[in-house]
Structure formats: C-alpha cells, structure tokens
Design an enzyme around this catalytic site. Structure first.
Site, PDB file in Angstrom:
ATOM      1  N   GLU A 112       9.605   2.538  10.974  1.00 43.25           N
ATOM      2  CA  GLU A 112      10.762   3.456  10.769  1.00 43.25           C
ATOM      3  C   GLU A 112       9.762   4.684  11.092  1.00 43.25           C
ATOM      4  OE1 GLU A 112      14.124   3.248  10.737  1.00 43.25           O
ATOM      5  OE2 GLU A 112      13.710   1.707   9.649  1.00 43.25           O
ATOM      6  N   GLU A 158       8.758  16.785  15.798  1.00 43.85           N
ATOM      7  CA  GLU A 158       9.140  16.717  14.374  1.00 43.85           C
ATOM      8  C   GLU A 158       8.449  17.465  13.622  1.00 43.85           C
ATOM      9  OE1 GLU A 158       8.428  13.048  12.067  1.00 43.85           O
ATOM     10  OE2 GLU A 158      10.409  12.948  11.471  1.00 43.85           O
ATOM     11  N   CYS A 169      13.281  11.645   7.199  1.00 44.71           N
ATOM     12  CA  CYS A 169      13.078  11.243   8.667  1.00 44.71           C
ATOM     13  C   CYS A 169      14.625  11.746   9.372  1.00 44.71           C
ATOM     14  CB  CYS A 169      12.977   9.744   8.799  1.00 44.71           C
ATOM     15  SG  CYS A 169      11.873   9.120   8.026  1.00 44.71           S
ATOM     16  N   LYS A 205       0.880  -1.124   0.117  1.00 49.48           N
ATOM     17  CA  LYS A 205       0.036   0.060   0.027  1.00 49.48           C
ATOM     18  C   LYS A 205       1.002   1.178  -0.024  1.00 49.48           C
ATOM     19  CE  LYS A 205      -2.251   3.301   2.663  1.00 49.48           C
ATOM     20  NZ  LYS A 205      -2.202   4.251   2.016  1.00 49.48           N
TER      21      LYS A 205
HETATM   22  C1  UN1 Z   1      13.779   8.654   5.152  1.00 55.80           C
HETATM   23  O1  UN1 Z   1      13.774   9.891   5.273  1.00 55.80           O
HETATM   24  O2  UN1 Z   1      12.776   7.792   5.593  1.00 55.80           O
HETATM   25  O3  UN1 Z   1      19.513   8.759   4.687  1.00 55.80           O
HETATM   26  C2  UN1 Z   1      14.971   7.869   4.391  1.00 55.80           C
HETATM   27  C3  UN1 Z   1      18.705   9.581   3.815  1.00 55.80           C
HETATM   28  C4  UN1 Z   1      18.112   8.708   2.754  1.00 55.80           C
HETATM   29  C5  UN1 Z   1      16.974   7.843   3.210  1.00 55.80           C
HETATM   30  C6  UN1 Z   1      16.078   8.916   4.357  1.00 55.80           C
HETATM   31  N1  UN1 Z   1      18.998   7.778   2.153  1.00 55.80           N
HETATM   32  O4  UN1 Z   1      18.475  10.609   3.851  1.00 55.80           O
END
Ligand code: UN1
Length: 485
Positions: free
Chosen positions: A246, A377, A280, A173
């Site tokens: 994650e 965040e 993230c 999804k």
């Molecule tokens: C994410 O934002 O969930 O290390 C992944 C990084 C990328 C992956 C980010 N290669 O910023």
C-alpha cells in the site's frame, strides 16, 4: 524516561543489541519513551516463536479466533479515549482524528471477527458426475507486518485482524516514529487472550529489523504500508513470498462548474489539511473547471488562512504538527520547487519556528499538471490548484499520474459523475466527498505505483489467505477430466 521491551514468544524481552531509541512528541519535539533497537537476531527469535505457534492457531476454528478478535475490539473501546490521546501525543494528528484512528481499529477487529463465521470459499459443479468441487481459505503461515506512523493504531489493526482471523501467526514491525501506539495495541491483544507466539513485535529500524523480516525464508507473506521506495525494496528482496503493498498517492479532487462550491471547499480542506496532509489518501491536487476557478480559489484561500496550527490535544487547533523534522524539510523542499516552477504561492510555505515540527498550510495556484508539485507525493499540508478546460481535460489531468489510490469529483450532473466513476484510474473514487475517509468493510487500495493490494473488506481476507481447491470424487471409479479415456 519509560523504556519499553519487545514482545516475543509471549514475553516482554530486551533486544540483544542493548540499544534503545526514542519516540518524539511531534508537537514539542521532546521524547516520550524509549524502545528496543531490534536486530536480525530478534527477528529470528520472533519468526521461530510464530512458526511454533502456527499449527495450533491454524487449527483453532475461525469462529473461536473471532471471539478473541471481538474481545480485542471491546478492549479497544474501553481504552479508546486513552489511546486516542496517545495517538495525538505520539503522531500529532488532532484529537478527534486520534480518536477516529482508534475507532477504525475497533471497526476492523469487529468486522474481521464476523468474518470468522464466513471465510467463504465457493462451490461449483464438476464436469463429471458424482464429483464435488469447492474452495476453502487457508492461512499463509507466518506473516510479517510492516506499518507506517500516520495511522498508528488503525493500520496495524487493518493487518493484524485479517491475518489473525485467517489463522496466520505474526511478526509485527511498527514504525519507529510511533512504536508506543503499536505496543499499547499489542498489550490489549495479549489481554484479550491471544496464545503466546501468535503475535510477536520487534521494534527498530527498517535496515536492522525490516530487511531481515522481508528476507526471512520462514516468512510466507509480507504486508507493507509506506513509501514507494521501500515498496520497491521489498519487491526486490522478498523472494517468492506473497507481498501486499500500500504505497503512495497523489490524489485529486475534481470540481466541475456546476458543483456546490461551499461543499467542495469543505471536502478539499478536510482532504488536504486533515491529518496535516499525512494520509496516503490525502488530497494534494484540486483540478477545477476554469469557469469556477477564481471563485473556488477565493473561497478556499479564505478558509486555509484561517486554519489554526498547534498541539492537536487543544480543541481550538485544526492542524497538528508534521511527524518529524525530515517531513518539515521535505514539505519545504516542495514549496521551493513549486516557486521555482513558477506556481503561484497563495499562502503558507513556511517552517514555523520554535518547538515541534510545524509547517504552515500551503496553497499553490496556477499549477501546471506536469510540475513536480503536481506529480510527486509531498505527504504534508501542501495543496496545488490546477485549472482544467472541461470535464475531459480534468479527467486526463487526474489520471496522468504515477499513483492511483483515491480521487473525487464534485458535481451535481449525474451523467458526468457516472462517467467519472467509470474512467478515473484510482482504486477508490468518491462523488461529492473528499478523497479520504475509507470505511473498513470495503476494499482499500490502488492501481499503478500505489500497488495493487486490497486491504480491509472481504478482499483483506484474500490478502492473508490462499485458496485451496478441493475435488471429491464419490463415483467409486477413476473418472478422468477433459474427456481423457
Ligand atoms: C492511509 O493513509 O494509509 O481513507 C490510510 C482514509 C483512512 C485510511 C487512510 N480511513 O483516509
């Protein structure tokens, strides 16, 4: 306008909801295509198809599965320019990063194809003679993959490639903000020769599609990247499935008084405003030694003010739009909170009027570690400068946060760099580099409320497989362990 179907049991099919939803180009706010608003019924069909396809796929030797993954990588390479542009059009990040997104997908398919010739277990001696002990890796079964919009080709690939090489079948999804990128990747999976039912895609909302997938009794594992709130919902609703999460980050770059400040500025700019702050791993805090605070601030401000906003397809643009109107409002809400908390706004903090979802790169200083803008965040182009008294204070501020994904330190003092590596409480630590830019052959993941899953690298294999422990007694008698007579 083009309308897309879902992919279930080897066929493109319409949802029985008879409803569709649009995906927007965030640079213009205009729809680019329409997608099926899937339902619980579609999820049931997809899980059935994945269940039927499982025995044969699981029994296919892993190196043979790897050949298909390698073919997927080669098709992604062939279509890299087209897909990279699509990432920019549907997600908004600047083209060079759109191409990087696709490159990350290529990398992970290549890496995981190679894992098909390893999938290592381990061997160990038995406490008894004439007895062999070893472990093998087994697929989980049918896995549900729920992916975000910020890496619309890379994150699906992070999950699909290891899930496939381990022998799982998939119900996928994708985010409703970037379904087109997801479906274009899926088309290449099919072209590469994946048997029917091995990968199924259902598009639609979290409540109509995500929830029934998470709750489905025939689904053995869920892998999710996204918000903390959804992660908590999944944990509460997935029952006893294996769950990979994650979640968020509130990543910091520490700048010590001996650091190369120009290099630190480059790392901060890339970490905070690359992908418009929507990673993230994005840098949302700078924790700077008081002795160099004012100099770093001046250098940084000069550069942030020069960042050019616009459509990421234009090569002159540094920062693209946010993903949607909600993201603009969320970023702006935090600007107002920051002002109320008496942080000093150095630049930005404005919604850009006109077409698309643009927000000006925002820099706050004199931020206290306990302020909301330094704790929560934001997931937008908003950066907070916090002053630290010394190294120990900087580490305490960096760690005193609910998340634990990525952190970085700029220093030329090898002793302090090593100490930071030891005591920083994040899953990823960078020295003299930004908080972003993880590579696919190393484990990726966090601590605390980021979740404790490791994706990518060899640990990505662990996420999508179980260990089976095997004992083979070739003594011809019944030998009892633990000295039982
Ligand atoms: C994410 O934002 O969930 O290390 C992944 C990084 C990328 C992956 C980010 N290669 O910023």
């Amino acid at each position: 306008m083009k309308s897309f179907k879902q992919f279930i049991n080897g066929k493109w099919v319409a949802s029985d909801s008879h409803k569709t939803f649009p995906s927007l180009n965030p640079a213009s706010g205009k729809p680019i295509a329409r997608f099926q608003a899937g339902t619980k019924n579609d999820i049931n069909k997809a899980v059935r198809a994945a269940t039927l396809a499982l025995p044969k796929w699981k029994a296919t030797p892993a190196p043979k599965r790897g050949e298909i993954l390698l073919e997927i990588a080669s098709l992604l390479k062939k279509h890299k320019q087209r897909l990279g542009k699509l990432v920019t059009e549907e997600m908004g990040k600047v083209l060079t990063e759109g191409l990087g997104d696709v490159q990350e997908a290529i990398d992970v398919f290549e890496y995981m194809a190679g894992e098909g010739r390893r999938l290592f277990g381990h061997t160990t001696p038995s406490e008894l003679p004439n007895k062999a002990c070893f472990t093998v890796r087994q697929p989980l079964g049918v896995v549900g993959l729920i992916t975000p919009w910020n890496f619309p080709t890379a994150i699906p690939a992070w999950k699909i490639a290891p899930a496939l090489i381990c022998g799982n079948t998939i119900v996928f999804k994708p985010s409703s903000d970037t379904p087109l990128c997801a479906l274009e990747v899926v088309k290449l999976l099919i072209e590469a020769g994946l048997p029917k039912g091995v990968v199924n895609v259902v598009t639609g909302s979290g409540s109509e599609v995500g929830t029934p997938l998470v709750k489905h009794p025939k689904v053995a594992g869920i892998s999710f990247t996204g918000s903390k709130a959804t992660g908590e919902f999944i944990t509460a609703n997935a029952g006893l499935k294996k769950v990979g999460l994650e979640l968020g980050g509130k990543n910091a770059i520490i700048v010590l008084d001996d650091a190369d400040l120009d290099s630190a500025v480059e790392g901060i700019l890339f970490g905070a405003f690359g992908t418009t702050g929507q990673r993230c791993t994005a840098t949302s805090r700078v924790i700077v030694h008081r002795k160099v605070k004012s100099l770093l601030e001046t250098k940084l401000l000069r550069r942030v003010k020069k960042l050019r906003l616009g459509n990421g397809l234009k090569s002159s643009v540094d920062v693209g739009p946010l993903i949607n109107q909600k993201a603009v409002e969320k970023t702006h809400k935090y600007t107002q909170i920051g002002k109320k908390e008496h942080a000093k706004l150095l630049c930005g903090g404005e919604i850009i009027k006109g077409k698309g979802f643009f927000y000006s790169p925002t820099l706050f200083t004199n931020v206290k570690p306990s302020m909301k803008i330094a704790q929560e965040e934001i997931f937008g182009p908003s950066l907070s400068i916090i002053t630290a008294k010394d190294f120990t204070d900087a580490i305490t501020i960096c760690n005193n946060i609910e998340y634990g994904l990525s952190s970085a330190i700029y220093t030329n003092n090898v002793n302090l760099a090593m100490k930071a590596v030891e005591v920083l409480e994040t899953g990823i630590v960078y020295v003299n580099s930004s908080t972003i830019g993880a590579e696919v052959h190393l484990p990726f993941g966090g601590t605390k409320n980021t979740g404790h899953t490791r994706e990518a690298g060899i640990e990505g294999i662990f996420e999508f497989s179980n260990t089976k422990t095997v004992y083979i007694d070739y003594s011809g008698t019944l030998q009892k362990a633990q000295g039982v007579k």
